[in-house]
Every structure is written in C-alpha cells, then in structure tokens.
Motif scaffolding. Structure first.
Motif, mmCIF file in Angstrom:
data_model
loop_
_atom_site.group_PDB
_atom_site.id
_atom_site.type_symbol
_atom_site.label_atom_id
_atom_site.label_comp_id
_atom_site.label_asym_id
_atom_site.label_seq_id
_atom_site.Cartn_x
_atom_site.Cartn_y
_atom_site.Cartn_z
ATOM 1 N N TYR A 131 1.086 6.619 8.102
ATOM 2 C CA TYR A 131 1.322 5.906 9.355
ATOM 3 C C TYR A 131 0.156 4.995 9.706
ATOM 4 O O TYR A 131 0.301 4.053 10.456
ATOM 5 C CB TYR A 131 1.586 6.888 10.500
ATOM 6 N N ASP A 132 -1.022 5.251 9.173
ATOM 7 C CA ASP A 132 -2.210 4.460 9.469
ATOM 8 C C ASP A 132 -2.608 3.675 8.215
ATOM 9 O O ASP A 132 -3.698 3.818 7.700
ATOM 10 C CB ASP A 132 -3.339 5.385 9.925
ATOM 11 N N PHE A 133 -1.668 2.867 7.711
ATOM 12 C CA PHE A 133 -1.906 2.216 6.426
ATOM 13 C C PHE A 133 -3.087 1.269 6.432
ATOM 14 O O PHE A 133 -3.721 1.057 5.408
ATOM 15 C CB PHE A 133 -0.637 1.504 5.940
ATOM 16 N N GLN A 134 -3.457 0.686 7.568
ATOM 17 C CA GLN A 134 -4.581 -0.264 7.579
ATOM 18 C C GLN A 134 -5.898 0.412 7.225
ATOM 19 O O GLN A 134 -6.742 -0.179 6.566
ATOM 20 C CB GLN A 134 -4.672 -0.956 8.925
ATOM 21 N N SER A 135 -6.079 1.659 7.649
ATOM 22 C CA SER A 135 -7.324 2.355 7.314
ATOM 23 C C SER A 135 -7.402 2.676 5.826
ATOM 24 O O SER A 135 -8.481 2.925 5.299
ATOM 25 C CB SER A 135 -7.468 3.633 8.139
ATOM 26 N N GLN A 136 -6.273 2.659 5.125
ATOM 27 C CA GLN A 136 -6.249 2.965 3.697
ATOM 28 C C GLN A 136 -6.881 1.863 2.848
ATOM 29 O O GLN A 136 -7.193 2.086 1.686
ATOM 30 C CB GLN A 136 -4.815 3.207 3.230
ATOM 31 N N PHE A 137 -7.074 0.691 3.434
ATOM 32 C CA PHE A 137 -7.667 -0.403 2.660
ATOM 33 C C PHE A 137 -9.082 -0.076 2.190
ATOM 34 O O PHE A 137 -9.540 -0.639 1.199
ATOM 35 C CB PHE A 137 -7.644 -1.710 3.452
ATOM 36 N N GLN A 138 -9.758 0.848 2.847
ATOM 37 C CA GLN A 138 -11.093 1.229 2.372
ATOM 38 C C GLN A 138 -11.019 1.989 1.050
ATOM 39 O O GLN A 138 -12.035 2.206 0.405
ATOM 40 C CB GLN A 138 -11.836 2.028 3.435
ATOM 41 N N LEU B 204 0.831 -1.197 0.000
ATOM 42 C CA LEU B 204 0.000 0.000 0.000
ATOM 43 C C LEU B 204 0.866 1.248 0.000
ATOM 44 O O LEU B 204 0.556 2.221 -0.668
ATOM 45 C CB LEU B 204 -0.952 -0.002 1.208
ATOM 46 N N CYS C 211 -10.550 9.094 0.713
ATOM 47 C CA CYS C 211 -9.495 8.631 -0.200
ATOM 48 C C CYS C 211 -8.979 9.723 -1.127
ATOM 49 O O CYS C 211 -8.070 9.477 -1.927
ATOM 50 C CB CYS C 211 -10.016 7.464 -1.030
#
Length: 158
Positions: free
Chosen positions: A41-48, A3, A29
């Motif tokens: 720094y918050d790459f997991q929230s970028q999956f949306q 990501l 996004c």
C-alpha cells in the motif's frame, strides 16, 4: 504499477534469505527476500529498495540454477610490494557455464574510498598489480555466465 509487478515476482525469494543478507540488502527491503508484501500500500517508500534489485535478482537466478554459485577456495599464493597472485577454484554449480571471472579488490585504509577495482580474468590464477606497498587490500572473486554474476567469494585480506 511496475513496482507492484516487481514485488509480486519476488514472492518466491524466501529460500534466498541468506543470499540477501550476504548481499547486504537493507533491513527495510528484506521483505522482498521473505516473500512478505504487506508494504504494497505504500509503494512510494519501496523506491529506496531499487539499488538492491540487482542483488535480489542475482539471488533468485542462483536459486533457480541459472547463475553459477560463487568461486571457491580463494587464496593468495604470493604477495609482493606492488602485486599479488590470486587463485581460486571454479564454482560448485554451473561451472561449465562460466564465461569469465571478475577479481574485485579495494584498498583498506582510513582515507580510501569503498570503491572496488574490478579486473576480468578468464582463469585462475590472476595477477593483481599496481598495488601500493605497505597497504592492506580486500579481494574477492565472482563468476560470470550468460545469465549474470555470481555472489562474491570469501573475502581475502592481503
């Protein structure tokens, strides 16, 4: 890690902000479109944002001149009880690279899904048939070349 790489590649997208807005990229996004990557720094929230990647890539490819611009002058010349004749002009840029067109249409009613039917056309005009009488439809056209699909044309209501 992947990501991060994807986000790095979209830093160049700033001029495509209008494209991203027209493609319906969510507010969360839109940092991909603006080139801001402060949320790394918050790459997991970028999956949306993954459902918008196709739109983001198309906008970048259009800006770089690979994907054509959208077909122009979309109009409906005839509407009957169960069919309509849709016409358009080729894209303004890269028209000579178009391999086919896609005619997207959907029913506009309370009980209808937001699903678009997509028919393939090699040229204009194109006959959209098997329509339900006394029903409104939304129609738009995209151009396809070897690099991808253009943005949608202006929407027409039948």
């Amino acid at each position: 890690m992947c990501l991060f790489t994807v986000m790095t590649h979209f830093v160049c997208v700033y001029p495509c902000r209008t494209c991203c807005e027209e493609e319906g990229v969510s507010a969360f996004c839109k940092h991909f479109c603006s080139g801001k990557t402060a949320l790394l720094y918050d790459f997991q929230s970028q999956f949306q944002c993954l459902p918008y990647m196709s739109s983001l890539v198309s906008c970048v490819l259009e800006r770089k001149g690979y994907v054509t611009t959208e077909p122009t002058s979309v109009a409906v010349s005839s509407v009957h009880t169960d069919w309509a004749l849709v016409m358009w002009r080729p894209p303004k840029r890269q028209a000579d690279t178009v391999t086919k067109y896609q005619v997207h249409y959907r029913e506009l009613s309370e009980e209808a899904d937001d699903f678009y039917f997509v028919e393939v056309a090699t040229k204009s005009p194109f006959l959209v048939d098997k329509l339900r009488s006394s029903t409104r439809y939304e129609v738009f056209v995209t151009a396809v070349n070897k690099y991808g699909v253009s943005r949608g044309s202006t929407r027409i209501i039948l």
